[in-house]
Design a protein around this motif. Structure first.
Motif, PDB file in Angstrom:
ATOM      1  N   HIS A  20       0.849  -1.190   0.000  1.00  0.00           N
ATOM      2  CA  HIS A  20       0.000   0.000   0.000  1.00  0.00           C
ATOM      3  C   HIS A  20       0.888   1.244   0.000  1.00  0.00           C
ATOM      4  O   HIS A  20       1.926   1.253   0.657  1.00  0.00           O
ATOM      5  CB  HIS A  20      -0.890   0.004   1.246  1.00  0.00           C
ATOM      6  N   ASN A  23       0.506   7.401   3.377  1.00  0.00           N
ATOM      7  CA  ASN A  23      -0.634   8.333   3.502  1.00  0.00           C
ATOM      8  C   ASN A  23      -0.650   9.397   2.413  1.00  0.00           C
ATOM      9  O   ASN A  23       0.389   9.928   2.056  1.00  0.00           O
ATOM     10  CB  ASN A  23      -0.615   9.011   4.871  1.00  0.00           C
ATOM     11  N   GLN A  24      -1.831   9.684   1.931  1.00  0.00           N
ATOM     12  CA  GLN A  24      -2.112  10.716   0.931  1.00  0.00           C
ATOM     13  C   GLN A  24      -1.309  10.534  -0.360  1.00  0.00           C
ATOM     14  O   GLN A  24      -0.982  11.494  -1.039  1.00  0.00           O
ATOM     15  CB  GLN A  24      -1.891  12.098   1.516  1.00  0.00           C
ATOM     16  N   THR A  25      -0.994   9.293  -0.672  1.00  0.00           N
ATOM     17  CA  THR A  25      -0.286   8.958  -1.904  1.00  0.00           C
ATOM     18  C   THR A  25      -1.110   7.922  -2.645  1.00  0.00           C
ATOM     19  O   THR A  25      -1.746   7.074  -2.028  1.00  0.00           O
ATOM     20  CB  THR A  25       1.110   8.370  -1.582  1.00  0.00           C
ATOM     21  N   VAL A  26      -1.113   8.001  -3.967  1.00  0.00           N
ATOM     22  CA  VAL A  26      -1.718   6.949  -4.777  1.00  0.00           C
ATOM     23  C   VAL A  26      -0.609   6.240  -5.530  1.00  0.00           C
ATOM     24  O   VAL A  26       0.422   6.836  -5.856  1.00  0.00           O
ATOM     25  CB  VAL A  26      -2.785   7.468  -5.777  1.00  0.00           C
ATOM     26  N   ARG A  48      -4.472   2.826  -7.117  1.00  0.00           N
ATOM     27  CA  ARG A  48      -4.976   2.431  -5.800  1.00  0.00           C
ATOM     28  C   ARG A  48      -4.541   3.422  -4.737  1.00  0.00           C
ATOM     29  O   ARG A  48      -3.477   4.021  -4.826  1.00  0.00           O
ATOM     30  CB  ARG A  48      -4.477   1.025  -5.444  1.00  0.00           C
ATOM     31  N   ASN A  49      -5.397   3.536  -3.716  1.00  0.00           N
ATOM     32  CA  ASN A  49      -5.110   4.460  -2.613  1.00  0.00           C
ATOM     33  C   ASN A  49      -4.440   3.723  -1.454  1.00  0.00           C
ATOM     34  O   ASN A  49      -4.085   2.547  -1.576  1.00  0.00           O
ATOM     35  CB  ASN A  49      -6.386   5.191  -2.168  1.00  0.00           C
ATOM     36  N   THR A  50      -4.308   4.400  -0.329  1.00  0.00           N
ATOM     37  CA  THR A  50      -3.601   3.826   0.824  1.00  0.00           C
ATOM     38  C   THR A  50      -4.288   2.593   1.407  1.00  0.00           C
ATOM     39  O   THR A  50      -3.648   1.787   2.056  1.00  0.00           O
ATOM     40  CB  THR A  50      -3.427   4.874   1.946  1.00  0.00           C
ATOM     41  N   GLU A  51      -5.590   2.448   1.177  1.00  0.00           N
ATOM     42  CA  GLU A  51      -6.308   1.264   1.653  1.00  0.00           C
ATOM     43  C   GLU A  51      -6.257   0.115   0.637  1.00  0.00           C
ATOM     44  O   GLU A  51      -6.788  -0.962   0.891  1.00  0.00           O
ATOM     45  CB  GLU A  51      -7.778   1.591   1.951  1.00  0.00           C
ATOM     46  N   LEU A  55      -9.103   2.938  -7.448  1.00  0.00           N
ATOM     47  CA  LEU A  55      -9.761   4.196  -7.801  1.00  0.00           C
ATOM     48  C   LEU A  55     -10.093   4.222  -9.293  1.00  0.00           C
ATOM     49  O   LEU A  55     -11.141   4.708  -9.682  1.00  0.00           O
ATOM     50  CB  LEU A  55      -8.875   5.386  -7.441  1.00  0.00           C
ATOM     51  N   TRP A  88      -3.571  14.292  -8.332  1.00  0.00           N
ATOM     52  CA  TRP A  88      -3.307  13.806  -6.982  1.00  0.00           C
ATOM     53  C   TRP A  88      -2.044  14.468  -6.460  1.00  0.00           C
ATOM     54  O   TRP A  88      -1.117  14.779  -7.221  1.00  0.00           O
ATOM     55  CB  TRP A  88      -3.146  12.289  -6.983  1.00  0.00           C
ATOM     56  N   ASP A 162     -13.520   3.253  -9.487  1.00  0.00           N
ATOM     57  CA  ASP A 162     -13.780   2.554  -8.218  1.00  0.00           C
ATOM     58  C   ASP A 162     -13.901   1.041  -8.342  1.00  0.00           C
ATOM     59  O   ASP A 162     -14.513   0.404  -7.486  1.00  0.00           O
ATOM     60  CB  ASP A 162     -15.031   3.115  -7.525  1.00  0.00           C
TER      61      ASP A 162
END
Length: 178
Positions: A20, A23-26, A48-51, A55, A88, A162
């Motif tokens: 992953h 934070n606040q990075t894709v 993809r995001n931090t989770e 996206l 982003w 998504d």
């Protein structure tokens, strides 16, 4: 027989899993599939995001492509375009083509047969200071590999927000588990 094994060391590569982003990075992963007979290529891209949530997933077909190397460069260029267009704040571009990643990181004119693609990537990158490139092994980049391969087989282009195509959902879920 035992002497033979002692003289030939075996290197064991630890399987690495997609990580992953911070934070606040894709992370935007890319890969390409190439069919030499038809001179066609397919790009698979996932943001993809931090989770680990997808996206965007993007599958594109390219015609009249001269090599697998060019196909990887096209996929990378599209990944960079998506990152810049979406604005982003922090972006990591990941791919399993070490040569392409190295060329994108270099701050000089490329002289290879894919110089036009590399030049395009560098021009697009100049619009953002928060974009970095990282190499990852193919086994770690399996989601985009699946997307590129299936897009090539089915000769289909898809752009999803998504989500990822149904045939890649298992891999996406597997990747998002920490």
């Amino acid at each position: 027989m035992d002497d033979l094994f002692r003289e030939c060391p075996v290197s064991v590569t630890k399987f690495s899993k997609w990580k992953h982003p911070p934070n606040q990075t894709v992370k935007i992963n890319f890969d390409a599939a190439y069919d030499e007979r038809s001179s066609q290529a397919a790009s698979g891209i996932v943001v993809r995001n931090t989770e680990g949530k997808a996206l965007i997933s993007c599958l594109e077909i390219h015609h009249q492509i001269g090599s697998a190397f060019a196909a990887e460069a096209l996929a990378c260029r599209r990944a960079v375009q998506i990152g810049i267009e979406m604005k982003w704040s922090k972006i990591i571009i990941e791919g399993d083509s070490l040569s392409i990643i190295k060329k994108c990181k270099e701050n000089r004119e490329d002289k290879s047969h894919i110089r036009a693609y590399i030049h395009d990537i560098q021009q697009i990158m100049s619009r953002s200071r928060n974009l970095t490139f990282e190499y990852i092994p193919r086994a770690t980049n399996s989601l985009t590999h699946i997307l590129a391969r299936e897009s090539m087989k089915k000769r289909e282009e898809i752009y999803l927000v998504d989500s990822v195509p149904e045939y890649a959902e298992f891999q996406r879920v597997n990747d998002s588990v920490r």
